[in-house]
Each structure stands twice: as C-alpha cells, then as structure tokens.
Design a protein around this motif. Structure first.
Motif, PDB file in Angstrom:
ATOM      1  N   UNK A  30       0.842  -1.197   0.000  1.00 44.93           N
ATOM      2  CA  UNK A  30       0.000   0.000   0.000  1.00 44.93           C
ATOM      3  C   UNK A  30       0.877   1.248   0.000  1.00 44.93           C
ATOM      4  N   UNK A  31       0.616   2.134  -0.905  1.00 44.51           N
ATOM      5  CA  UNK A  31       1.447   3.317  -1.075  1.00 44.51           C
ATOM      6  C   UNK A  31       0.968   4.470  -0.196  1.00 44.51           C
ATOM      7  N   UNK A  32       1.820   5.478  -0.063  1.00 43.59           N
ATOM      8  CA  UNK A  32       1.410   6.683   0.655  1.00 43.59           C
ATOM      9  C   UNK A  32       0.245   7.358  -0.056  1.00 43.59           C
ATOM     10  N   UNK A  33       0.245   7.295  -1.391  1.00 46.44           N
ATOM     11  CA  UNK A  33      -0.870   7.865  -2.147  1.00 46.44           C
ATOM     12  C   UNK A  33      -2.170   7.143  -1.827  1.00 46.44           C
ATOM     13  N   UNK A  34      -2.109   5.814  -1.677  1.00 48.36           N
ATOM     14  CA  UNK A  34      -3.295   5.039  -1.306  1.00 48.36           C
ATOM     15  C   UNK A  34      -3.799   5.450   0.072  1.00 48.36           C
ATOM     16  N   UNK A  35      -2.854   5.603   1.014  1.00 46.72           N
ATOM     17  CA  UNK A  35      -3.231   6.000   2.371  1.00 46.72           C
ATOM     18  C   UNK A  35      -3.862   7.392   2.366  1.00 46.72           C
ATOM     19  N   UNK A  36      -3.284   8.281   1.592  1.00 43.45           N
ATOM     20  CA  UNK A  36      -3.817   9.636   1.503  1.00 43.45           C
ATOM     21  C   UNK A  36      -5.230   9.617   0.934  1.00 43.45           C
ATOM     22  N   UNK A  37      -5.459   8.762  -0.073  1.00 49.43           N
ATOM     23  CA  UNK A  37      -6.773   8.653  -0.698  1.00 49.43           C
ATOM     24  C   UNK A  37      -7.811   8.111   0.288  1.00 49.43           C
ATOM     25  N   UNK A  38      -7.353   7.340   1.262  1.00 52.71           N
ATOM     26  CA  UNK A  38      -8.268   6.799   2.275  1.00 52.71           C
ATOM     27  C   UNK A  38      -8.529   7.777   3.402  1.00 52.71           C
ATOM     28  N   UNK A  39      -7.905   8.952   3.303  1.00 54.49           N
ATOM     29  CA  UNK A  39      -8.152   9.972   4.310  1.00 54.49           C
ATOM     30  C   UNK A  39      -7.141  10.020   5.427  1.00 54.49           C
ATOM     31  N   UNK A  40      -6.091   9.203   5.353  1.00 50.54           N
ATOM     32  CA  UNK A  40      -5.041   9.240   6.367  1.00 50.54           C
ATOM     33  C   UNK A  40      -4.251  10.534   6.197  1.00 50.54           C
ATOM     34  N   UNK A  41      -3.937  11.199   7.305  1.00 47.59           N
ATOM     35  CA  UNK A  41      -3.208  12.457   7.229  1.00 47.59           C
ATOM     36  C   UNK A  41      -1.709  12.238   7.403  1.00 47.59           C
ATOM     37  N   UNK A  42      -0.945  13.236   6.965  1.00 41.71           N
ATOM     38  CA  UNK A  42       0.513  13.162   7.129  1.00 41.71           C
ATOM     39  C   UNK A  42       0.890  13.100   8.604  1.00 41.71           C
ATOM     40  N   UNK A  43       0.144  13.833   9.439  1.00 44.05           N
ATOM     41  CA  UNK A  43       0.408  13.801  10.869  1.00 44.05           C
ATOM     42  C   UNK A  43       0.206  12.419  11.451  1.00 44.05           C
ATOM     43  N   UNK A  44      -0.811  11.724  10.972  1.00 46.33           N
ATOM     44  CA  UNK A  44      -1.058  10.352  11.449  1.00 46.33           C
ATOM     45  C   UNK A  44       0.059   9.411  11.020  1.00 46.33           C
ATOM     46  N   UNK A  45       0.566   9.603   9.808  1.00 49.70           N
ATOM     47  CA  UNK A  45       1.682   8.782   9.340  1.00 49.70           C
ATOM     48  C   UNK A  45       2.908   9.021  10.208  1.00 49.70           C
ATOM     49  N   UNK A  46       3.222  10.275  10.455  1.00 48.84           N
ATOM     50  CA  UNK A  46       4.373  10.613  11.297  1.00 48.84           C
ATOM     51  C   UNK A  46       4.214  10.002  12.694  1.00 48.84           C
ATOM     52  N   UNK A  47       3.034  10.114  13.264  1.00 43.39           N
ATOM     53  CA  UNK A  47       2.802   9.571  14.595  1.00 43.39           C
ATOM     54  C   UNK A  47       2.911   8.052  14.599  1.00 43.39           C
ATOM     55  N   UNK A  48       2.364   7.409  13.585  1.00 40.95           N
ATOM     56  CA  UNK A  48       2.416   5.964  13.488  1.00 40.95           C
ATOM     57  C   UNK A  48       3.852   5.445  13.429  1.00 40.95           C
ATOM     58  N   UNK A  49       4.711   6.199  12.770  1.00 46.30           N
ATOM     59  CA  UNK A  49       6.094   5.787  12.612  1.00 46.30           C
ATOM     60  C   UNK A  49       7.008   6.291  13.729  1.00 46.30           C
ATOM     61  N   UNK A  50       6.428   6.994  14.700  1.00 44.05           N
ATOM     62  CA  UNK A  50       7.229   7.453  15.828  1.00 44.05           C
ATOM     63  C   UNK A  50       7.854   8.811  15.632  1.00 44.05           C
ATOM     64  N   UNK A  51       7.289   9.615  14.749  1.00 39.76           N
ATOM     65  CA  UNK A  51       7.829  10.950  14.484  1.00 39.76           C
ATOM     66  C   UNK A  51       6.804  12.039  14.811  1.00 39.76           C
ATOM     67  N   UNK A  52       5.881  11.731  15.719  1.00 36.14           N
ATOM     68  CA  UNK A  52       4.833  12.684  16.048  1.00 36.14           C
ATOM     69  C   UNK A  52       5.346  13.890  16.832  1.00 36.14           C
TER      70      UNK A  52
END
Length: 331
Positions: free
Chosen positions: A309-331
């Motif tokens: 699953x790509x970042x573009x796919x996640x973005x299309x599903x409504x996931x935000x950049x902040x959520x990605x950063x937090x999920x990966x430990x960069x919140x």
C-alpha cells in the motif's frame, strides 16, 4: 591499516528513492529518520533521484515521489541530483577501473549461469541469495572480448573481487590474503574455455577486509568489518546502462559530500561492496546507520514489487501526514 571515516564539519544526509513506483510506509520511515538525524546534528538533507533503470523509472513516479514528500512536510536542501543525467561520469569511473584491470567484460546470461551452477551441489550464494558468479569470462582474453563487444554481443562489466583485494592488500585489506583453501573451481561455457580453472573466492573466505563506521540514533559509533568476498564478482555496469546501483551510489555520495548514509537493514550487506569501491576510487567513507524494516500483515517487508500500500493510497483513504508521522514514531 583499517580505513577510516573522514572528519566532517557539516553533516550531510540524503534520501535517494528510485522512481519505479510509488513510495510506501517503509520509504516514509527512511526519509523521516534521515530528517530527524539531520536536524539533530544540525546538518543538511539532500534529495537524489536514483533513476538509472531507464526502463522502469518513469517521470510520473518521480512526480509522485515529490508529491508524497511535500505531503509529509519534508523540505530538502540544494539542487536535486538525477542520476540519469550523469551516465558519462559513471562510465568514466568504470573506465578508470578497467584501465587498472579491476573490471572485465562478462558475456554470460542469467540463464547460462543458472544452468551451469545447477550442476554443482551447494553452490555458494551472495547475501541476496543469488548464486556467486564463478568467474567464467575471466578466461576470455582481451582480443577475444574486444571482438565480441565490437560484434554487438550482449555483455556487462564485473568487478574482479580478488584483484581488487590484491590491490588494497597492503592497505585496508591487509588482514585477508587469498590462499588455496579460499577458492572454488570455476567452470567453462562454450565461448570461454581455458586449460586451468580461474579461482573465485568462496563465501567462507570472509577474512577482514576493511571497516566502516556504523552509528545509532543515540550517537554511539562502532566499527564494522566489511566482508566483500561474499559478494563475488559483482556487476558494475551494463552495455545499455554504464553503471550500477553500487557504483552510482558511491560516486554520488562522494560528489555530494554525504557524510551520513541512513538506509534500511536490507542494504546493510551491500555496504561491503561500497567500502571496496570507495577505497579503489579514493573516495571518502561516510558513516552508516541501518534502520529497521517495516512488514505487512504476512510478515513480509514492504516493497514496491509486492504492490505494498502506497502513501498515495493511504492519503486517498483519508489518512493524514500527521497520522503517518505519529504511526512511525515521528509525532
């Protein structure tokens, strides 16, 4: 004497994706780790586009990479280097190695190699699981090789690993000296016969070669002994593309003044090859950090080739950049 990393006044990091598909969470982890360490050390972060695979790399994928990085809130320093614009520079580096008899043309296809090594039990493999090249085309003399190249025969260029080690034997490679116990017999293909087998180092001949500096996010450093012989005679260039990942990445890191290389653990073993090339080409040696890899629900690492699953796919599903950063430990 072991090789050492150069002193640096300004830390320089880089993120170097290949535009052969869209970025996924593993890429986000890598670039965000680079960003965090660059900021921590007060350094710069560069973007490099590694597009030497002119068949698979596409402008639309590069545009997608830039879109994804901007969405994550990343900013890069300096101009973007695109490898496809510098083939002649890489070719010149290869010619220099050829002039020192460290590179030789190889006319063997993957199928030829697979068929030949299949005749042997427990043939050694490299860290990526591919069978070691047995050195077949070392037996082709310069005149024969030149004739076949002029005839347009498909070929690539390989690093003669044993010769490379001999060249560096009195320096970084002083702790490893080849002997009869370290070789495996090679074999002949129909175009490259010989009276005596050409020795090729076995995977067990892993004597000390050169070391490099690895570091962690806490700033601790350790020296790691590279083991280049486990890779055998690696490919450095092809007829259609005058470079390889190994050569171009080493060349560009030096040219761009990269002092810290941060990449996934799946590329840790490849550093063996990079250390050899840095020494042969007289290039500075950066420090290295290898971050963990991300896996999917099946336990397999995320990969473009597996259509993760790509970042573009996640973005299309409504996931935000902040959520990605937090999920990966960069919140």
């Amino acid at each position: 004497m072991a090789a050492s990393s150069p002193a640096f006044t300004e830390p320089v990091f880089r993120f170097a994706p290949s535009p052969n598909g869209r970025l996924h969470l593993g890429h986000a982890l890598s670039v965000l780790t680079n960003e965090r360490l660059a900021r921590k050390l007060g350094g710069r972060l560069l973007l490099r586009i590694e597009d030497i695979d002119v068949t698979r790399c596409k402008p639309e994928f590069e545009a997608g990479i830039r879109e994804d990085l901007a969405w994550l809130g990343l900013r890069f320093d300096g101009a973007v280097r695109r490898q496809s614009e510098h083939f002649e520079s890489y070719a010149e580096a290869v010619r220099g190695l050829q002039a020192r008899r460290l590179v030789y043309p190889c006319f063997c296809s993957r199928q030829m190699i697979k068929r030949a090594v299949g005749l042997h039990k427990a043939w050694p493999v490299d860290p990526d699981g591919a069978p070691l090249y047995p050195g077949t085309c070392r037996a082709c003399g310069p005149a024969e090789a030149a004739t076949r190249i002029r005839a347009g025969e498909p070929h690539l260029l390989r690093l003669a690993m044993d010769r490379a080690i001999e060249v560096l034997d009195h320096g970084a490679f002083g702790r490893f000296r080849p002997n009869a116990k370290n070789v495996i017999d090679s074999w002949s293909l129909e175009h490259c016969s010989r009276e005596k087998p050409v020795p090729t180092f076995s995977r067990n001949a892993l004597g000390g070669a050169a070391d490099y500096v690895a570091f962690d996010e806490a700033g601790h450093e350790r020296r790691v002994v590279a083991q280049p012989v486990r890779w055998g005679d690696v490919v450095l260039a092809r007829k259609e593309v005058p470079t390889s990942y190994h050569l171009s990445v080493v060349f560009d890191d030096a040219l761009q003044g990269v002092t810290h290389v941060v990449r996934g653990r799946d590329l840790e073993a490849a550093t063996d090859i990079h250390v050899v090339l840095q020494r042969l080409l007289g290039l500075p040696m950066p420090r290295y950090h290898f971050h963990p890899l991300l896996s999917d629900e099946t336990g397999q690492k995320l990969a473009k080739s597996r259509l993760s699953e790509s970042l573009a796919d996640l973005r299309a599903r409504g996931v935000t950049a902040g959520e990605i950063r937090a999920q990966l430990g960069f919140g």
